[in-house]
Design a protein around this motif. Structure first.
Motif, short mmCIF file in Angstrom:
data_model
loop_
_atom_site.label_atom_id
_atom_site.label_comp_id
_atom_site.label_asym_id
_atom_site.label_seq_id
_atom_site.Cartn_x
_atom_site.Cartn_y
_atom_site.Cartn_z
N PHE A 126 0.82 -1.21 0.00
CA PHE A 126 0.00 0.00 0.00
C PHE A 126 0.86 1.26 0.00
CE2 PHE A 126 -2.05 3.46 2.31
CZ PHE A 126 -3.13 3.70 1.45
N LEU A 127 1.83 1.32 0.91
CA LEU A 127 2.67 2.52 0.99
C LEU A 127 3.48 2.73 -0.29
CD1 LEU A 127 4.02 2.35 4.66
CD2 LEU A 127 2.41 4.01 3.72
N SER A 128 4.05 1.64 -0.83
CA SER A 128 4.93 1.76 -2.00
C SER A 128 4.19 1.98 -3.31
CB SER A 128 5.79 0.50 -2.14
OG SER A 128 6.65 0.38 -1.05
N LEU A 129 3.08 1.30 -3.48
CA LEU A 129 2.41 1.32 -4.78
C LEU A 129 1.19 2.24 -4.85
CD1 LEU A 129 2.60 -2.46 -5.71
CD2 LEU A 129 4.20 -0.62 -6.28
N GLU A 161 23.70 14.39 1.99
CA GLU A 161 22.27 14.52 2.32
C GLU A 161 21.40 14.08 1.15
OE1 GLU A 161 22.61 18.18 5.55
OE2 GLU A 161 22.43 18.64 3.40
N GLN A 162 21.85 14.34 -0.06
CA GLN A 162 21.09 13.90 -1.23
C GLN A 162 21.12 12.37 -1.36
OE1 GLN A 162 22.60 16.17 -4.54
NE2 GLN A 162 21.65 18.06 -3.83
N VAL A 163 22.27 11.78 -1.03
CA VAL A 163 22.38 10.32 -1.05
C VAL A 163 21.43 9.70 -0.02
CG1 VAL A 163 23.91 8.38 -0.50
CG2 VAL A 163 24.71 10.24 -1.97
N VAL A 164 21.37 10.27 1.18
CA VAL A 164 20.46 9.78 2.21
C VAL A 164 19.02 9.84 1.71
CG1 VAL A 164 19.44 10.37 4.46
CG2 VAL A 164 21.91 10.29 4.20
N PHE A 165 18.65 10.95 1.10
CA PHE A 165 17.29 11.13 0.62
C PHE A 165 16.96 10.13 -0.48
CE2 PHE A 165 13.83 13.83 1.49
CZ PHE A 165 13.08 13.93 0.34
N LYS A 166 17.88 9.94 -1.42
CA LYS A 166 17.63 8.99 -2.52
C LYS A 166 17.61 7.55 -2.03
CE LYS A 166 19.28 11.94 -6.20
NZ LYS A 166 20.31 12.21 -7.20
N THR A 167 18.50 7.22 -1.10
CA THR A 167 18.54 5.87 -0.54
C THR A 167 17.23 5.56 0.17
OG1 THR A 167 20.93 6.00 -0.29
CG2 THR A 167 19.79 4.32 1.00
N ALA A 168 16.72 6.54 0.89
CA ALA A 168 15.47 6.34 1.62
C ALA A 168 14.29 6.14 0.67
CB ALA A 168 15.20 7.53 2.54
N ARG A 169 14.43 6.55 -0.56
CA ARG A 169 13.35 6.35 -1.54
C ARG A 169 13.38 4.96 -2.15
NH1 ARG A 169 12.54 10.93 -5.74
NH2 ARG A 169 10.58 9.81 -5.97
N TRP A 170 14.59 4.40 -2.41
CA TRP A 170 14.64 3.09 -3.05
C TRP A 170 14.69 1.94 -2.05
CZ3 TRP A 170 18.66 0.04 -1.82
CH2 TRP A 170 19.88 0.62 -1.51
N LEU A 212 13.17 -1.95 -2.44
CA LEU A 212 13.99 -3.15 -2.33
C LEU A 212 13.44 -4.07 -1.24
CD1 LEU A 212 16.53 -4.82 -3.01
CD2 LEU A 212 17.79 -3.37 -1.38
N SER A 213 13.07 -3.49 -0.12
CA SER A 213 12.49 -4.28 0.97
C SER A 213 11.21 -4.98 0.52
CB SER A 213 12.21 -3.39 2.18
OG SER A 213 13.41 -2.90 2.71
N LEU A 214 10.40 -4.29 -0.26
CA LEU A 214 9.16 -4.91 -0.76
C LEU A 214 9.48 -6.10 -1.66
CD1 LEU A 214 6.13 -5.11 -1.14
CD2 LEU A 214 6.30 -3.30 -2.88
N LEU A 215 10.45 -5.95 -2.54
CA LEU A 215 10.84 -7.07 -3.41
C LEU A 215 11.33 -8.25 -2.59
CD1 LEU A 215 12.65 -5.22 -6.33
CD2 LEU A 215 10.41 -6.33 -6.38
N ILE A 216 12.12 -7.98 -1.57
CA ILE A 216 12.61 -9.06 -0.70
C ILE A 216 11.45 -9.69 0.06
CG2 ILE A 216 14.07 -9.60 1.29
CD1 ILE A 216 15.99 -7.40 0.17
#
Length: 158
Positions: free
Chosen positions: A22-25, A127-136, A140-144
């Protein structure tokens, strides 16, 4: 007893994975399409924070019922070398999923809250890396998590 444990295990997994879907899609794409409206971002944060205790309770239930279910199926929980391959795959995926959830909730989440208050043009590269990592990371967790569900189905049929 076995049926009760199976029901608890399935309900916990469905709650966790269903909420992730629900949250991701549903909610995340809705928020991204209206990113100029702060109320949508606040809605997403509120929903995610409200979902967090459900995830932690579900994880606790899964970690408690999983070994009991394996034991009741004749798998020697204390002897990993004797585990069937599908059990090893499932538990490896579960461990990875638990690690990513901890990383997201305890490390990235607080950092994203801090970084999101900074205008995008003023964010450092880190800070941009943190923000982008938090988006993907949730994707990835959903796929796992979906892979865990598939291995669970294979395990149930073996």
């Amino acid at each position: 007893m076995y049926s009760t444990l199976v029901i608890l295990h399935i309900l916990a997994a469905v709650s966790w994975v269903g909420g992730m879907i629900f949250l991701s899609l549903v909610l995340a794409p809705l928020v991204r399409s209206r990113k100029t409206v702060p109320e949508f971002m606040a809605l997403f944060r509120s929903a995610a924070l409200r979902f967090r205790p459900i995830v932690w309770v579900a994880m606790a239930i899964l970690v408690m019922t999983g070994p009991m279910l394996l034991s009741l199926r004749g798998v020697a929980v204390a002897s990993p070398s004797s585990w069937p391959g599908i059990v090893v795959v499932k538990l490896t995926l579960v461990a990875l999923l638990l690690f990513l959830t901890l990383l997201h909730d305890l490390v990235l989440g607080p950092q994203v809250s801090r970084v999101s208050a900074i205008p995008e043009s003023q964010r450092t590269a880190g800070e941009q890396v943190v923000f982008k990592t938090a988006r993907w990371l949730p994707r990835l967790s959903l796929l796992i998590a979906l892979a865990v569900v598939m291995t669970a189905a294979m395990l149930a049929r073996s």
